[in-house]
Design an enzyme around this catalytic site. Structure first.
Site, PDB file in Angstrom:
ATOM      1  N   GLU A  73     105.872  90.108 -29.070  1.00 61.39           N
ATOM      2  CA  GLU A  73     105.809  91.504 -28.652  1.00 61.39           C
ATOM      3  C   GLU A  73     107.184  92.030 -28.253  1.00 61.39           C
ATOM      4  O   GLU A  73     107.905  91.389 -27.497  1.00 61.39           O
ATOM      5  CB  GLU A  73     104.851  91.638 -27.466  1.00 61.39           C
ATOM      6  CG  GLU A  73     103.433  91.155 -27.770  1.00 61.39           C
ATOM      7  CD  GLU A  73     102.616  90.917 -26.513  1.00 61.39           C
ATOM      8  OE1 GLU A  73     102.979  91.471 -25.451  1.00 61.39           O
ATOM      9  OE2 GLU A  73     101.625  90.163 -26.586  1.00 61.39           O
ATOM     10  N   HIS A 109     101.723  87.000 -13.172  1.00 64.84           N
ATOM     11  CA  HIS A 109     102.981  86.957 -13.912  1.00 64.84           C
ATOM     12  C   HIS A 109     103.979  85.980 -13.273  1.00 64.84           C
ATOM     13  O   HIS A 109     105.179  86.076 -13.527  1.00 64.84           O
ATOM     14  CB  HIS A 109     103.625  88.344 -13.974  1.00 64.84           C
ATOM     15  CG  HIS A 109     102.844  89.350 -14.744  1.00 64.84           C
ATOM     16  ND1 HIS A 109     101.714  89.932 -14.246  1.00 64.84           N
ATOM     17  CD2 HIS A 109     103.036  89.867 -15.987  1.00 64.84           C
ATOM     18  CE1 HIS A 109     101.234  90.791 -15.141  1.00 64.84           C
ATOM     19  NE2 HIS A 109     102.008  90.760 -16.210  1.00 64.84           N
ATOM     20  N   GLU A 165      97.973  87.552 -28.011  1.00 64.23           N
ATOM     21  CA  GLU A 165      98.596  86.229 -28.031  1.00 64.23           C
ATOM     22  C   GLU A 165      97.887  85.265 -28.976  1.00 64.23           C
ATOM     23  O   GLU A 165      98.531  84.433 -29.639  1.00 64.23           O
ATOM     24  CB  GLU A 165      98.643  85.646 -26.614  1.00 64.23           C
ATOM     25  CG  GLU A 165      99.682  86.265 -25.706  1.00 64.23           C
ATOM     26  CD  GLU A 165      99.302  87.653 -25.219  1.00 64.23           C
ATOM     27  OE1 GLU A 165      98.102  88.009 -25.296  1.00 64.23           O
ATOM     28  OE2 GLU A 165     100.203  88.390 -24.763  1.00 64.23           O
ATOM     29  N   ASP A 181     101.774  82.893 -18.257  1.00 60.91           N
ATOM     30  CA  ASP A 181     100.416  83.317 -17.924  1.00 60.91           C
ATOM     31  C   ASP A 181      99.667  83.763 -19.189  1.00 60.91           C
ATOM     32  O   ASP A 181      98.469  83.527 -19.338  1.00 60.91           O
ATOM     33  CB  ASP A 181     100.455  84.478 -16.932  1.00 60.91           C
ATOM     34  CG  ASP A 181     101.487  84.262 -15.839  1.00 60.91           C
ATOM     35  OD1 ASP A 181     101.094  84.014 -14.698  1.00 60.91           O
ATOM     36  OD2 ASP A 181     102.686  84.340 -16.148  1.00 60.91           O
TER      37      ASP A 181
END
Length: 326
Positions: free
Chosen positions: A29, A129, A60, A85
């Site tokens: 991304e 995160h 993902e 994560d």
């Protein structure tokens, strides 16, 4: 030697490998115009084009599934999953596909790919995160796990990971992106599975990796002022980990302290302590110690977040306990 940041060293490594090998490419991304979360891909799409620096949808599992298929077909994908994560969203593709494809096909297929995931705490990113998931990936047969702590290592180990014929989970710490360090001007490719000795000492062995190495290094300097000479080992690769180097140090010092930012409970440090106790029990002068984060989600609150960080005072206190001073 050239001076550059951890992020710049990673970008240099990927660019060198893409120029060397036309089968190397990257996907994830926001790699193109944005250049990645830390600029680690900045300018690469302009040089290599959108066919080799590929911007993907926010999925993902799709990113990893595409990479596994492309790797089996003969290319060497570098997968950018941004935060570790989010790697859990692609766990099936990583654990059940990439990690097992060589075994399941009797060696007829392989998955030579790199899975880049940033680990660890960065101020204010909170629970979703900020995790350190290295213990998960070291547990999975078929995966190699790498965690560089310096710009020089980030260049040399990323190049080694790209050339590896097995899937590599490559974990870069968020708070290391901007640190600067000396990087050899000539091309260097390190061997995976080899630790480095940051500092030699005779009183105790400290084993660490990623950003915790820097806290341990500061602790070693403070300990030296108190007359305690600690030997600091940066594992660099978590699987396979360099048992020979660690055991050699423990044979000399008789004491072992393992420190990491991830959860202490069932962290990778527990494996190091267990194997050292099994193999080096006779050399140990005192029970080994591991220190890590408490088993809680990383808080958003700065004071609470700091309780999860690995700091030099925590390392010093544990080392003094090993030496019988606390």
């Amino acid at each position: 030697m050239a001076r550059m940041t951890y992020s710049e060293a990673a970008k240099l490594a990927l660019a060198e490998e893409m120029r060397r090998d036309p089968t190397v490419w990257a996907l994830g991304e926001d790699l193109g115009p944005e250049g990645g979360v830390a600029g680690q891909y900045r300018g690469l799409q302009a040089e290599f084009g959108p066919q080799r620096i590929v911007d993907t949808p926010i999925s993902e599992s799709t990113i990893m599934g595409s990479a596994v298929g492309a790797a089996a077909a003969g290319t060497r994908p570098v997968v950018e999953l941004r935060y570790c994560d989010f790697g859990l969203c692609a766990a099936d593709e990583i654990v059940n596909q990439a990690a097992k494809i060589r075994y399941m096909t009797g060696g007829q297929a392989r998955a030579p790919l790199v899975i880049r995931q940033t680990i660890g705490i960065r101020e204010g990113l909170a629970a979703q995160h900020s995790q350190s998931t290295e213990a998960i990936w070291t547990h999975i047969p078929g995966l190699v796990a790498v965690a560089p702590s310096t710009p020089a290592d980030n260049r040399a180990l990323l190049k080694a990971a790209i050339r590896c014929d097995d899937p590599v989970v490559y974990m870069e710490h968020k708070e290391l992106w901007t640190i600067e360090g000396e990087v050899p001007e000539e091309e260097t490719v390190d061997e995976l599975g080899r630790a480095s000795v940051w500092r030699e000492g005779s009183d105790l062995t400290i084993v660490s990796w990623s950003t915790a190495v820097h806290a341990a290094d500061a602790a070693c300097r403070e300990l030296a002022e108190k007359g305690i000479e600690a030997e600091l080992i940066d594992l660099r690769t978590l699987y396979p980990w360099d048992k020979e180097r660690v055991f050699e140090s423990v044979e000399k010092t008789g004491r072992l302290l393992v420190t990491h930012e991830s959860c202490r409970f069932m962290g990778f440090g527990a494996e190091i302590l267990a194997e050292t106790a099994e193999e080096m029990f006779g050399a140990l002068k005192t029970p080994p110690i591991r220190i890590g984060a408490p088993r809680i989600p990383i808080p958003f609150s700065e004071p609470l977040e700091n309780l999860c960080r690995m700091t030099a005072p925590r390392v010093v206190a544990a080392a003094e306990k090993l030496m019988g001073h606390g």
